[in-house]
Design a protein around this motif. Structure first.
Motif, PDB file in Angstrom:
ATOM      1  N   ALA A  14       0.831  -1.206   0.000  1.00 33.79           N
ATOM      2  CA  ALA A  14       0.000   0.000   0.000  1.00 33.79           C
ATOM      3  C   ALA A  14       0.864   1.255   0.000  1.00 33.79           C
ATOM      4  O   ALA A  14       1.820   1.377   0.754  1.00 33.79           O
ATOM      5  CB  ALA A  14      -0.926  -0.012   1.207  1.00 33.79           C
ATOM      6  N   ILE A  15       0.505   2.194  -0.873  1.00 33.93           N
ATOM      7  CA  ILE A  15       1.280   3.421  -1.041  1.00 33.93           C
ATOM      8  C   ILE A  15       0.897   4.431   0.038  1.00 33.93           C
ATOM      9  O   ILE A  15      -0.276   4.714   0.253  1.00 33.93           O
ATOM     10  CB  ILE A  15       1.049   4.012  -2.443  1.00 33.93           C
ATOM     11  CG1 ILE A  15       1.476   2.993  -3.517  1.00 33.93           C
ATOM     12  CG2 ILE A  15       1.810   5.323  -2.622  1.00 33.93           C
ATOM     13  CD1 ILE A  15       1.093   3.386  -4.928  1.00 33.93           C
ATOM     14  N   GLY A  16       1.875   4.977   0.714  1.00 28.83           N
ATOM     15  CA  GLY A  16       1.674   5.968   1.764  1.00 28.83           C
ATOM     16  C   GLY A  16       2.963   6.741   1.920  1.00 28.83           C
ATOM     17  O   GLY A  16       3.877   6.598   1.104  1.00 28.83           O
ATOM     18  N   ARG A 122      -8.660   1.746  -2.319  1.00 29.57           N
ATOM     19  CA  ARG A 122      -8.479   1.428  -0.892  1.00 29.57           C
ATOM     20  C   ARG A 122      -7.417   0.340  -0.717  1.00 29.57           C
ATOM     21  O   ARG A 122      -6.700   0.333   0.276  1.00 29.57           O
ATOM     22  CB  ARG A 122      -9.801   0.987  -0.266  1.00 29.57           C
ATOM     23  CG  ARG A 122     -10.765   2.134   0.033  1.00 29.57           C
ATOM     24  CD  ARG A 122     -11.849   1.649   0.997  1.00 29.57           C
ATOM     25  NE  ARG A 122     -12.937   2.578   1.204  1.00 29.57           N
ATOM     26  CZ  ARG A 122     -12.945   3.565   2.092  1.00 29.57           C
ATOM     27  NH1 ARG A 122     -11.880   3.781   2.835  1.00 29.57           N
ATOM     28  NH2 ARG A 122     -14.007   4.343   2.230  1.00 29.57           N
ATOM     29  N   GLN A 123      -7.317  -0.575  -1.671  1.00 26.25           N
ATOM     30  CA  GLN A 123      -6.309  -1.635  -1.593  1.00 26.25           C
ATOM     31  C   GLN A 123      -4.916  -1.125  -1.944  1.00 26.25           C
ATOM     32  O   GLN A 123      -3.917  -1.622  -1.427  1.00 26.25           O
ATOM     33  CB  GLN A 123      -6.671  -2.788  -2.531  1.00 26.25           C
ATOM     34  CG  GLN A 123      -7.867  -3.590  -2.072  1.00 26.25           C
ATOM     35  CD  GLN A 123      -8.201  -4.715  -3.029  1.00 26.25           C
ATOM     36  OE1 GLN A 123      -7.620  -4.834  -4.102  1.00 26.25           O
ATOM     37  NE2 GLN A 123      -9.144  -5.559  -2.639  1.00 26.25           N
ATOM     38  N   THR A 124      -4.844  -0.140  -2.826  1.00 27.78           N
ATOM     39  CA  THR A 124      -3.552   0.314  -3.339  1.00 27.78           C
ATOM     40  C   THR A 124      -2.910   1.371  -2.454  1.00 27.78           C
ATOM     41  O   THR A 124      -1.683   1.441  -2.372  1.00 27.78           O
ATOM     42  CB  THR A 124      -3.732   0.858  -4.775  1.00 27.78           C
ATOM     43  OG1 THR A 124      -4.293  -0.187  -5.578  1.00 27.78           O
ATOM     44  CG2 THR A 124      -2.409   1.289  -5.371  1.00 27.78           C
ATOM     45  N   TYR A 125      -3.727   2.200  -1.785  1.00 22.47           N
ATOM     46  CA  TYR A 125      -3.196   3.308  -0.984  1.00 22.47           C
ATOM     47  C   TYR A 125      -3.484   3.077   0.497  1.00 22.47           C
ATOM     48  O   TYR A 125      -4.532   2.554   0.868  1.00 22.47           O
ATOM     49  CB  TYR A 125      -3.787   4.634  -1.460  1.00 22.47           C
ATOM     50  CG  TYR A 125      -3.394   4.926  -2.889  1.00 22.47           C
ATOM     51  CD1 TYR A 125      -2.180   5.545  -3.190  1.00 22.47           C
ATOM     52  CD2 TYR A 125      -4.210   4.538  -3.944  1.00 22.47           C
ATOM     53  CE1 TYR A 125      -1.801   5.768  -4.501  1.00 22.47           C
ATOM     54  CE2 TYR A 125      -3.833   4.754  -5.264  1.00 22.47           C
ATOM     55  CZ  TYR A 125      -2.627   5.366  -5.536  1.00 22.47           C
ATOM     56  OH  TYR A 125      -2.241   5.585  -6.831  1.00 22.47           O
ATOM     57  N   VAL A 128      -6.836   6.294   2.798  1.00 18.96           N
ATOM     58  CA  VAL A 128      -7.880   6.739   1.871  1.00 18.96           C
ATOM     59  C   VAL A 128      -9.087   7.244   2.662  1.00 18.96           C
ATOM     60  O   VAL A 128      -9.535   6.592   3.603  1.00 18.96           O
ATOM     61  CB  VAL A 128      -8.319   5.591   0.936  1.00 18.96           C
ATOM     62  CG1 VAL A 128      -9.489   6.020   0.061  1.00 18.96           C
ATOM     63  CG2 VAL A 128      -7.142   5.122   0.086  1.00 18.96           C
ATOM     64  N   VAL A 129      -9.596   8.419   2.285  1.00 18.12           N
ATOM     65  CA  VAL A 129     -10.829   8.972   2.848  1.00 18.12           C
ATOM     66  C   VAL A 129     -11.784   9.229   1.681  1.00 18.12           C
ATOM     67  O   VAL A 129     -11.410   9.885   0.706  1.00 18.12           O
ATOM     68  CB  VAL A 129     -10.564  10.294   3.604  1.00 18.12           C
ATOM     69  CG1 VAL A 129     -11.879  10.867   4.130  1.00 18.12           C
ATOM     70  CG2 VAL A 129      -9.585  10.077   4.742  1.00 18.12           C
ATOM     71  N   VAL A 130     -12.996   8.701   1.778  1.00 19.33           N
ATOM     72  CA  VAL A 130     -13.991   8.866   0.714  1.00 19.33           C
ATOM     73  C   VAL A 130     -15.045   9.870   1.166  1.00 19.33           C
ATOM     74  O   VAL A 130     -15.660   9.705   2.224  1.00 19.33           O
ATOM     75  CB  VAL A 130     -14.654   7.522   0.362  1.00 19.33           C
ATOM     76  CG1 VAL A 130     -15.717   7.723  -0.725  1.00 19.33           C
ATOM     77  CG2 VAL A 130     -13.607   6.515  -0.087  1.00 19.33           C
ATOM     78  N   LEU A 169     -20.499   3.895   0.569  1.00 14.52           N
ATOM     79  CA  LEU A 169     -19.052   3.739   0.398  1.00 14.52           C
ATOM     80  C   LEU A 169     -18.264   4.839   1.106  1.00 14.52           C
ATOM     81  O   LEU A 169     -17.051   4.741   1.250  1.00 14.52           O
ATOM     82  CB  LEU A 169     -18.694   3.777  -1.093  1.00 14.52           C
ATOM     83  CG  LEU A 169     -19.232   2.637  -1.955  1.00 14.52           C
ATOM     84  CD1 LEU A 169     -19.029   2.965  -3.432  1.00 14.52           C
ATOM     85  CD2 LEU A 169     -18.556   1.329  -1.596  1.00 14.52           C
ATOM     86  N   ALA A 170     -18.960   5.885   1.537  1.00 12.89           N
ATOM     87  CA  ALA A 170     -18.280   7.095   2.005  1.00 12.89           C
ATOM     88  C   ALA A 170     -17.935   7.053   3.485  1.00 12.89           C
ATOM     89  O   ALA A 170     -18.627   6.441   4.294  1.00 12.89           O
ATOM     90  CB  ALA A 170     -19.155   8.315   1.723  1.00 12.89           C
TER      91      ALA A 170
END
Length: 198
Positions: A14-16, A122-125, A128-130, A169-170
């Protein structure tokens, strides 16, 4: 309507550590208006980035995107120029790969995306805030009719999309039915991570 997404995968996981703020919501909800207000308020803050989306339609007063023709878009996709891409309403959309560098540098990246890519993002980063921006159906209809953008297609079809699903989803929902300035400040608090969870 076809909506698909593809991600640029990161070998390290995960990117951070930066934050990715995803803005979603139905057409006519005022996402671009609130994003413009928030971006103007963040003008001097170099730790908050509002990248321009790549879209296979011309820029307009409603959206400042990077316009590419379908063939150019496909070539850029094949070169791996995008962090994420998707299709919606007969157009192709993408976010530039450079957002990954911003997030690795600890910046907050704020983007308007389709709800169909949220799971992959959400899987990659890592952070994440939606944010769902919505409005009552009659307000959405009035705004879309006033906008009269040919590329919007069938307004009734666009309004039939599930607002409830986007809200489910939010992490945060903004009902954009009052003052744009007020709701822009709500979005700004989320972007700045300034007490929005209270």
């Amino acid at each position: 309507m076809s909506e698909t997404a593809a991600m640029a995968q990161d070998a390290a996981g995960a990117i951070g550590p930066g934050r990715l703020v995803l803005v979603i919501g139905p057409s006519g909800a005022g996402k671009d208006t609130l994003l413009r207000l928030a971006q103007a308020a963040c003008g001097e803050d170099h730790d908050i980035v509002f990248p321009r989306r790549v879209v296979t339609r011309e820029s307009s007063g409603h959206e400042d995107n990077v316009a590419l023709g379908p063939d150019e878009f496909r070539r850029a996709q094949q070169r791996g120029d995008f962090a994420v891409h998707w299709e919606a309403h007969g157009h192709c959309y993408a976010l530039p790969l450079e957002i990954n560098d911003d997030i690795r540098a600890g910046r907050t990246v704020v983007v308007n995306v389709s709800r169909t890519v949220i799971g992959a993002l959400r899987q990659t980063y890592a952070n994440v805030v939606v944010v769902a921006i919505t409005a009552p159906p009659d307000v959405l209809a009035q705004r879309l009719a006033a906008r009269a953008r040919h590329s919007d297609g069938n307004i009734a079809e666009r309004l039939s999309r599930s607002v409830d699903h986007a809200q489910a989803l939010a992490d945060v929902t903004i009902l954009n039915a009052g003052s744009a300035e007020y709701h822009g400040r709500q979005l700004l608090r989320v972007i700045r991570n300034d007490g929005w969870q209270e």
